[in-house]
Design a protein around this motif. Structure first.
Motif, PDB file in Angstrom:
ATOM      1  N   PHE A 134      41.580 -39.093  85.159  1.00  0.00           N
ATOM      2  CA  PHE A 134      40.457 -39.938  85.557  1.00  0.00           C
ATOM      3  C   PHE A 134      40.877 -41.399  85.404  1.00  0.00           C
ATOM      4  CE2 PHE A 134      38.970 -35.910  83.912  1.00  0.00           C
ATOM      5  CZ  PHE A 134      38.117 -35.480  84.915  1.00  0.00           C
ATOM      6  N   THR A 161      34.549 -41.110  92.224  1.00  0.00           N
ATOM      7  CA  THR A 161      33.357 -40.394  91.786  1.00  0.00           C
ATOM      8  C   THR A 161      32.134 -40.988  92.470  1.00  0.00           C
ATOM      9  OG1 THR A 161      33.269 -41.874  89.871  1.00  0.00           O
ATOM     10  CG2 THR A 161      34.300 -39.713  89.555  1.00  0.00           C
ATOM     11  N   ALA A 162      31.006 -40.326  92.316  1.00  0.00           N
ATOM     12  CA  ALA A 162      29.787 -40.742  93.017  1.00  0.00           C
ATOM     13  C   ALA A 162      29.371 -42.156  92.657  1.00  0.00           C
ATOM     14  CB  ALA A 162      28.665 -39.758  92.711  1.00  0.00           C
ATOM     15  N   ASP A 163      29.621 -42.574  91.406  1.00  0.00           N
ATOM     16  CA  ASP A 163      29.239 -43.920  90.997  1.00  0.00           C
ATOM     17  C   ASP A 163      30.299 -44.956  91.325  1.00  0.00           C
ATOM     18  OD1 ASP A 163      31.214 -43.390  89.143  1.00  0.00           O
ATOM     19  OD2 ASP A 163      29.892 -43.442  87.393  1.00  0.00           O
ATOM     20  N   THR A 166      35.372 -44.338  88.940  1.00  0.00           N
ATOM     21  CA  THR A 166      36.564 -43.585  88.565  1.00  0.00           C
ATOM     22  C   THR A 166      37.149 -42.892  89.785  1.00  0.00           C
ATOM     23  OG1 THR A 166      35.575 -43.166  86.388  1.00  0.00           O
ATOM     24  CG2 THR A 166      37.445 -41.799  86.999  1.00  0.00           C
ATOM     25  N   ARG A 167      38.465 -42.776  89.806  1.00  0.00           N
ATOM     26  CA  ARG A 167      39.146 -41.964  90.812  1.00  0.00           C
ATOM     27  C   ARG A 167      39.718 -40.735  90.117  1.00  0.00           C
ATOM     28  NH1 ARG A 167      39.596 -44.767  95.514  1.00  0.00           N
ATOM     29  NH2 ARG A 167      40.971 -43.173  96.370  1.00  0.00           N
ATOM     30  N   ILE A 168      39.564 -39.568  90.746  1.00  0.00           N
ATOM     31  CA  ILE A 168      40.007 -38.320  90.135  1.00  0.00           C
ATOM     32  C   ILE A 168      41.304 -37.860  90.798  1.00  0.00           C
ATOM     33  CG2 ILE A 168      39.414 -35.942  89.597  1.00  0.00           C
ATOM     34  CD1 ILE A 168      36.498 -36.687  89.695  1.00  0.00           C
ATOM     35  N   ILE A 283      29.496 -34.860  91.938  1.00  0.00           N
ATOM     36  CA  ILE A 283      30.491 -35.617  91.178  1.00  0.00           C
ATOM     37  C   ILE A 283      31.248 -36.606  92.059  1.00  0.00           C
ATOM     38  CG2 ILE A 283      32.633 -35.410  89.864  1.00  0.00           C
ATOM     39  CD1 ILE A 283      31.619 -32.816  88.737  1.00  0.00           C
ATOM     40  N   LEU A 284      31.555 -36.207  93.300  1.00  0.00           N
ATOM     41  CA  LEU A 284      32.419 -37.009  94.163  1.00  0.00           C
ATOM     42  C   LEU A 284      31.613 -37.784  95.195  1.00  0.00           C
ATOM     43  CD1 LEU A 284      35.198 -34.322  94.746  1.00  0.00           C
ATOM     44  CD2 LEU A 284      35.326 -36.308  93.236  1.00  0.00           C
ATOM     45  N   ARG A 285      32.215 -38.850  95.693  1.00  0.00           N
ATOM     46  CA  ARG A 285      31.603 -39.659  96.744  1.00  0.00           C
ATOM     47  C   ARG A 285      32.126 -39.206  98.099  1.00  0.00           C
ATOM     48  NH1 ARG A 285      32.039 -46.115  96.474  1.00  0.00           N
ATOM     49  NH2 ARG A 285      30.403 -45.746  94.915  1.00  0.00           N
TER      50      ARG A 285
END
Length: 317
Positions: A134, A161-163, A166-168, A283-285
């Motif tokens: 993360f 992530t949705a917010d 963070t990049r996963i 969780i993801l955008r």
């Protein structure tokens, strides 16, 4: 208004699709077919414990995931929903290729079953694993990718992530090297994925890729009938040769969800339905609205959302 279907990758250890199977006779018929094609029982496909041997476990797990995702597709089709654009991550890309008309369902599941015969790793080989990393958005991703660390490979990118904070990333490689990386990064920023003992989407899977190569060379592929998006490159797979190449590369090449959804957006997708439960909800955008369809109660939500957004509900034959 274009409808796109996204198929997740990964092979979980938990049962899949049990409630869908119990509710819909068409799912029961499909699972019976899959059992015939693979030599497994319906129980093995649905909810029985997976085998212990790693390659056999992986093979049965892929059958389970693909059967569930395709059954979700079929239930949605019965309700009038049919995609214009399809794509998926790893195994999901193979399921998408089948539903796009590039490979028959039988050929897909026979191929997944064939993988049970792949040679096991030598007993003295280093232990392998997977981890999620993360990374703060806007910062240097290098340390979180494990750049320059022997035994660590960037296996996948899932985007922000949705917010947006963070990049996963997904890392693959030797377990000891992944553990060392996690210890050197801020606490909790790199976590092991439990129960994953294969360094998928890395050069360490080259023996498996070589084992599967003759089978894939002989496997019948055709040009996709629907728009089929790749997760390995940011492009559309147009020919049978394109699809065969993607199947060959899948074990060793990194996957990228951003490639997938950006290309789908460029193809006009304005609603994405996520098949099955391997892409976590919320969780993801994504660059367009998505509805995750994993259980029977999600079907009505998908149909309602499509109607509200003006998706044409084609009558089922």
């Amino acid at each position: 208004m274009t409808l796109g279907y996204l198929f997740g990758g990964g092979v979980g250890n938990e049962p899949r699709g049990v409630d869908l199977y119990r509710k819909y006779p068409l799912a029961q018929e499909f699972y019976a077919q899959v059992a015939q094609w693979t030599g497994l029982t319906v129980g093995q496909i649905l909810d029985e414990d997976l085998p212990r041997a790693p390659e056999e476990r992986q093979s049965v797990g892929t059958v389970r995931e693909a059967a569930h995702a395709i059954a979700v597709h079929d239930v949605l089709a019965r309700h009038g929903l049919r995609p214009t654009v399809l794509g998926g991550l790893s195994l999901g890309g193979m399921s998408a290729a089948s539903l796009a008309g590039a490979v028959s369902r039988r050929a897909l599941f026979e191929m997944l079953a064939h993988a049970r015969g792949a040679p096991q790793r030598p007993a003295d080989a280093p232990e392998q694993g997977l981890a999620l990393s993360f990374a703060p958005t806007g910062g240097d991703l290098g340390p979180y990718r494990g750049d320059g660390r022997p035994g660590v490979y960037l296996a996948g990118q899932f985007g922000p992530t949705a917010d947006g904070a963070t990049r996963i990333l997904m890392l693959s490689g030797e377990k000891a090297a992944l553990d060392e990386l996690a210890a050197d990064l801020p606490q909790g920023s790199t976590v092991e994925m439990p129960g994953r003992s294969m360094a998928i989407h890395s050069p360490l899977r080259m023996p498996f890729r070589e084992f599967m190569a003759p089978y894939l060379d002989a496997m019948p592929f055709t040009d996709p009938e629907l728009t089929l998006v790749s997760c390995l490159d940011r492009r559309i797979l147009v020919t049978a040769a394109d699809v065969r190449d993607a199947f060959h590369r899948n074990p060793t090449d990194p996957i990228n969800l951003v490639h997938l959804y950006d290309a789908m957006r460029d193809e006009g997708v304005r609603l994405g339905l996520v098949m099955g439960g391997s892409i976590p909800d919320g969780i993801l955008r994504f660059p367009f609205p998505v509805v995750h369809v994993d259980h029977p109660e999600h079907v009505e939500l998908a149909v309602t959302t499509a109607f509200e957004l003006g998706i044409d509900l084609t009558p089922t034959r």
